[in-house]
Write a protein that holds these residues in place. Structure first.
Motif, short mmCIF file in Angstrom:
data_model
loop_
_atom_site.label_atom_id
_atom_site.label_comp_id
_atom_site.label_asym_id
_atom_site.label_seq_id
_atom_site.Cartn_x
_atom_site.Cartn_y
_atom_site.Cartn_z
N ILE A 197 0.85 -1.19 0.00
CA ILE A 197 0.00 0.00 0.00
C ILE A 197 0.88 1.24 0.00
O ILE A 197 2.01 1.23 0.52
CB ILE A 197 -0.95 0.00 1.22
N GLN A 244 -5.66 3.54 3.91
CA GLN A 244 -6.82 3.00 3.20
C GLN A 244 -7.99 3.00 4.18
O GLN A 244 -8.10 2.16 5.05
CB GLN A 244 -6.54 1.59 2.70
N ASN A 279 -12.39 2.25 0.88
CA ASN A 279 -11.12 2.33 0.18
C ASN A 279 -10.67 3.76 -0.05
O ASN A 279 -9.70 4.00 -0.77
CB ASN A 279 -11.22 1.62 -1.18
N PRO A 289 -8.77 7.14 0.19
CA PRO A 289 -7.41 7.42 0.66
C PRO A 289 -7.35 8.63 1.59
O PRO A 289 -7.75 9.73 1.20
CB PRO A 289 -6.63 7.69 -0.63
N SER A 302 -8.17 3.40 -5.78
CA SER A 302 -7.97 2.52 -4.63
C SER A 302 -6.50 2.36 -4.32
O SER A 302 -5.66 2.29 -5.22
CB SER A 302 -8.60 1.15 -4.91
N ILE A 349 -5.36 -0.22 -2.38
CA ILE A 349 -5.07 -1.60 -2.04
C ILE A 349 -4.42 -2.31 -3.21
O ILE A 349 -4.73 -2.06 -4.36
CB ILE A 349 -6.36 -2.35 -1.62
#
Length: 281
Positions: A146, A152, A201, A203, A265, A267
């Motif tokens: 990440i 996240q 998700n 940020p 995202s 992840i």
């Protein structure tokens, strides 16, 4: 020619033979006191908040959660600065976070405003607590895949600060659930929002790239002074407003990335997927 141990005239002594035959001892693995002391202090802040809520001292409970948040932000930095990181410390920090920022805010909110709502109240408190556990588990398993500049989902200390800040603001204003029944439903909304935002998700900026050793613009120092003055002028209002802004900043960043057509995202489930470039250091 190497000396012969069996020769009496040899320089070898019995003590030398014993030293050669003795197994090499590995250094003993101990626990580092300093970073774990900060972690235990943060854990105490969460436990203190629960005890204060059980005794009806909700302002002290909110302050305990904020103190735990400050201490939690220091233990990792202290460990890195002193070179005392350890696997034990990482696990201890996660367990402390679950108590201080998972169970404590849920129980404090339930005792203050949610218990009179019956099932709706305890369900909202449980959803928050469960989301905190899920968020911490996901964070521990995604550390290596990440972008370290962002979290996240809303970090659990910020989620706890949002719940505790709303409670502190109401108590400071002299509002009670009995005199303002809408507070119970407002706390349901805040608790659910904080909990569910932890598992999104979106940020959220982590501030991990901020270094005290790096030179910064003079305007930033002025902004920090103004921020300190603002918070100290009236902590309940200032802290609640600050964490409200932070709690929506992740959604704003998510929308900005989507608008620019970027990967929104953070992840990454595998290190060799093409659209995960830049997430692996």
């Amino acid at each position: 020619m190497s000396p012969n141990p069996s020769d009496p005239s040899s320089d070898f002594q019995d003590s030398d033979l014993d030293a050669l035959a003795a197994p090499v001892r590995k250094p003993r693995k101990g626990l580092y006191v300093l970073p774990n002391l900060f972690t235990l202090a943060a854990l105490f802040g969460g436990f203190y908040a629960i005890v204060m809520a059980m005794n009806g001292r909700y302002e002290n409970a909110a302050i305990g959660i904020f103190c735990a948040m400050v201490l939690d932000s220091l233990d990792g930095r202290v460990a890195r600065m002193t070179g005392t990181q350890s696997a034990f410390g990482e696990q201890m920090d996660s367990l402390s976070d679950m108590v201080s920022f998972g169970a404590a805010p849920a129980l404090v909110a339930y005792e203050w405003a949610l218990k009179d709502l019956g099932k709706l109240g305890w369900i909202a408190a449980f959803v928050y607590c469960a989301c905190a556990a899920l968020r911490l588990a996901r964070f521990n398993t995604n550390i290596g895949v990440i972008d370290k500049r962002f979290f996240q989902g809303l970090p659990s200390p910020a989620a706890a600060a949002l719940v505790a800040g709303s409670l502190w603001l109401a108590v400071d204003a002299g509002w009670t659930v009995e005199s303002h029944p809408w507070l119970s439903f407002a706390m349901v909304g805040i608790t659910l929002y904080a909990g569910l935002t932890m598992v999104t998700n979106a940020p959220f900026y982590s501030f991990k790239d901020f270094s005290l050793k790096r030179s910064v613009p003079f305007a930033l120092l002025v902004a920090l002074v103004l921020l300190i003055a603002l918070v100290s002028s009236h902590p309940p209002i200032a802290l609640f407003a600050l964490f409200c802004c932070y709690s929506v900043s992740g959604y704003a960043e998510y929308a900005r990335r989507k608008w620019k057509g970027r990967h929104a995202s953070l992840i990454a489930t595998s290190t060799d997927e093409p659209d995960e470039a830049g997430l692996h250091g």
